[in-house]
Design a protein around this motif. Sequence first.
Motif, mmCIF file in Angstrom:
data_model
loop_
_atom_site.group_PDB
_atom_site.id
_atom_site.type_symbol
_atom_site.label_atom_id
_atom_site.label_comp_id
_atom_site.label_asym_id
_atom_site.label_seq_id
_atom_site.Cartn_x
_atom_site.Cartn_y
_atom_site.Cartn_z
ATOM 1 N N ASN A 278 -6.916 10.138 4.947
ATOM 2 C CA ASN A 278 -5.994 10.980 5.708
ATOM 3 C C ASN A 278 -4.963 11.639 4.790
ATOM 4 O O ASN A 278 -3.763 11.356 4.844
ATOM 5 C CB ASN A 278 -5.287 10.153 6.784
ATOM 6 N N VAL A 279 -5.452 12.521 3.921
ATOM 7 C CA VAL A 279 -4.568 13.268 3.023
ATOM 8 C C VAL A 279 -4.913 14.751 3.140
ATOM 9 O O VAL A 279 -6.048 15.098 3.470
ATOM 10 C CB VAL A 279 -4.700 12.797 1.553
ATOM 11 N N PRO A 280 -3.956 15.642 2.869
ATOM 12 C CA PRO A 280 -4.169 17.064 3.152
ATOM 13 C C PRO A 280 -4.794 17.867 2.013
ATOM 14 O O PRO A 280 -4.850 19.097 2.100
ATOM 15 C CB PRO A 280 -2.739 17.552 3.421
ATOM 16 N N TYR B 246 1.226 13.855 0.480
ATOM 17 C CA TYR B 246 2.201 14.946 0.443
ATOM 18 C C TYR B 246 3.468 14.518 1.169
ATOM 19 O O TYR B 246 3.421 14.078 2.328
ATOM 20 C CB TYR B 246 1.629 16.204 1.103
ATOM 21 N N LEU B 247 4.617 14.642 0.500
ATOM 22 C CA LEU B 247 5.917 14.359 1.102
ATOM 23 C C LEU B 247 6.494 15.680 1.599
ATOM 24 O O LEU B 247 6.682 16.614 0.814
ATOM 25 C CB LEU B 247 6.860 13.724 0.076
ATOM 26 N N HIS B 248 6.788 15.741 2.876
ATOM 27 C CA HIS B 248 7.180 17.025 3.457
ATOM 28 C C HIS B 248 8.452 17.564 2.804
ATOM 29 O O HIS B 248 9.393 16.817 2.512
ATOM 30 C CB HIS B 248 7.391 16.902 4.963
ATOM 31 N N ARG B 249 8.433 18.863 2.612
ATOM 32 C CA ARG B 249 9.558 19.540 1.963
ATOM 33 C C ARG B 249 10.892 19.197 2.626
ATOM 34 O O ARG B 249 11.898 18.946 1.936
ATOM 35 C CB ARG B 249 9.314 21.056 2.043
ATOM 36 N N ASP B 250 10.946 19.189 3.960
ATOM 37 C CA ASP B 250 12.218 18.975 4.649
ATOM 38 C C ASP B 250 12.813 17.598 4.351
ATOM 39 O O ASP B 250 14.032 17.448 4.204
ATOM 40 C CB ASP B 250 12.034 19.136 6.157
ATOM 41 N N ARG B 251 11.941 16.587 4.235
ATOM 42 C CA ARG B 251 12.446 15.238 3.955
ATOM 43 C C ARG B 251 12.938 15.131 2.510
ATOM 44 O O ARG B 251 13.932 14.448 2.227
ATOM 45 C CB ARG B 251 11.367 14.210 4.248
ATOM 46 N N LEU C 118 -11.445 22.064 2.455
ATOM 47 C CA LEU C 118 -10.867 20.970 3.230
ATOM 48 C C LEU C 118 -11.867 20.416 4.243
ATOM 49 O O LEU C 118 -11.856 19.212 4.536
ATOM 50 C CB LEU C 118 -9.581 21.442 3.916
ATOM 51 N N ARG C 119 -12.746 21.270 4.762
ATOM 52 C CA ARG C 119 -13.820 20.764 5.625
ATOM 53 C C ARG C 119 -14.754 19.855 4.829
ATOM 54 O O ARG C 119 -15.161 18.787 5.290
ATOM 55 C CB ARG C 119 -14.618 21.923 6.233
ATOM 56 N N ASN C 120 -15.079 20.281 3.613
ATOM 57 C CA ASN C 120 -15.954 19.462 2.766
ATOM 58 C C ASN C 120 -15.293 18.130 2.424
ATOM 59 O O ASN C 120 -15.967 17.098 2.338
ATOM 60 C CB ASN C 120 -16.293 20.214 1.484
ATOM 61 N N ALA C 121 -13.981 18.159 2.217
ATOM 62 C CA ALA C 121 -13.258 16.919 1.910
ATOM 63 C C ALA C 121 -13.332 15.942 3.083
ATOM 64 O O ALA C 121 -13.476 14.726 2.897
ATOM 65 C CB ALA C 121 -11.813 17.227 1.565
ATOM 66 N N ALA C 122 -13.242 16.472 4.298
ATOM 67 C CA ALA C 122 -13.353 15.610 5.479
ATOM 68 C C ALA C 122 -14.752 15.005 5.575
ATOM 69 O O ALA C 122 -14.921 13.824 5.909
ATOM 70 C CB ALA C 122 -13.032 16.411 6.740
ATOM 71 N N THR D 241 0.841 -1.190 0.000
ATOM 72 C CA THR D 241 0.000 0.000 0.000
ATOM 73 C C THR D 241 0.879 1.244 0.000
ATOM 74 O O THR D 241 1.797 1.366 0.825
ATOM 75 C CB THR D 241 -0.916 0.020 1.228
ATOM 76 N N GLU D 242 0.604 2.143 -0.912
ATOM 77 C CA GLU D 242 1.431 3.346 -1.049
ATOM 78 C C GLU D 242 1.232 4.286 0.144
ATOM 79 O O GLU D 242 0.103 4.554 0.570
ATOM 80 C CB GLU D 242 1.059 4.081 -2.337
ATOM 81 N N THR D 243 2.353 4.752 0.697
ATOM 82 C CA THR D 243 2.343 5.689 1.821
ATOM 83 C C THR D 243 3.381 6.776 1.563
ATOM 84 O O THR D 243 4.146 6.712 0.591
ATOM 85 C CB THR D 243 2.684 4.987 3.146
ATOM 86 N N VAL D 244 3.416 7.754 2.448
ATOM 87 C CA VAL D 244 4.449 8.786 2.368
ATOM 88 C C VAL D 244 5.834 8.148 2.410
ATOM 89 O O VAL D 244 6.733 8.493 1.618
ATOM 90 C CB VAL D 244 4.277 9.803 3.514
ATOM 91 N N ASP D 245 6.038 7.206 3.315
ATOM 92 C CA ASP D 245 7.358 6.599 3.466
ATOM 93 C C ASP D 245 7.750 5.755 2.258
ATOM 94 O O ASP D 245 8.928 5.747 1.849
ATOM 95 C CB ASP D 245 7.407 5.746 4.744
#
Length: 362
Positions: free
Chosen positions: A283-285, A153-158, A263-267, A121-125
């Motif tokens: 659980n995506v932003p 979303y993959l965080h910019r810092d990583r 984003l509220r509607n997406a939730a 299953t595809e994840t951020v990691d």
Amino acid sequence: MTAVMDTQGGDLRYLPGESLLDLGTCVNLYGPPPSVRAALRSIDPGRILAHPYGCEEAFTAAYAGFMGTTPDLLVPGRGITEFIRVLAQILPARQVAVITPDYTDTIRCFPTHLPPPAGVTETVDTRLTRVAQAMGTHPYVILSNPNNPLGLYLHRDRLIEICRAHPESVLIVDEAYIEFLPGFTELSMVRSGLPNVVVLRSPNKFFGIAGTRTGALWTRNAAIARRVAERKLNWTLSYVDTVLATAALADTTWAGQTRDALLRNAAELTDLLAGRFPGLAGNVPVHFRFIAVDDPLAGHRFFLRHGVAVRAFDGHQAGRISGLRVTAPTARQLAALKASIAGHGASQTDERARRQRCPIPS
């Protein structure tokens, strides 16, 4: 229905005569903002008579301010797709790897795909791992972030850490959906400041102005910027495109309020669909949701029965993963969708779903 798999989101011409809520598009359904409507009404027809002198510079200055960068680091263009096509022309195909699943034009233009391992299953990691592996073996790596169609979303810092560990490789990041994230300016790879990063951006999706064609390539890599700029058309942006895009970029109040609402509607959309689709990634932003299903055509038919068009993906196609992408509607559209699903007749719907092998539990 086979045309479903080969059609871009938002193109409903393959469903003639249907009156549907289009949740297959990835454009913000609250758009365009009032500022764009006002700008459209105020356009001077006399300005259309002449060539668009100064329009490119006006857009670049406005977009640089919006992105938190400087105009000299941007190459303007007609949306992100144009840059994907240009990069496919100037970069050796065998040297470019795409972290898939990804956007339609990206997987069509670049044949080397790096999908998740079978059964994983595809994840951020998992995506971060493949970015690091790809940058260790390929001079160029392409990534959509947030991802289309999964929304991860993959965080910019990583990503910055990976880019610093592989300075000989260039990471090309498609950030078509970054504006849907709160704090997007800080989260963009534009803030990396690294010479081995290329960022593709466009206001078209977030501001609901996909009918205009504006965008920009950001990079501190002078060689890539020069080669892309050499392929630009003589008149990159039209006068009308520029007027509407710059009006949108200045409407910060609308942008903040609309982002929060969407984003509220997406939730709420997640809550509505989670019990019917176990494969929903909630659980995506971003403002859209991906539903992993083995039979996307059956899932597509389920939504059609409720008056909704969604984007279907065939996992057998290169660069794809089997499932459906559903965009968050406006609050009014969401209320209508809830009523449709609740009032359609659960037993009748579930029986039809079972007959058509639709993966919706009873």
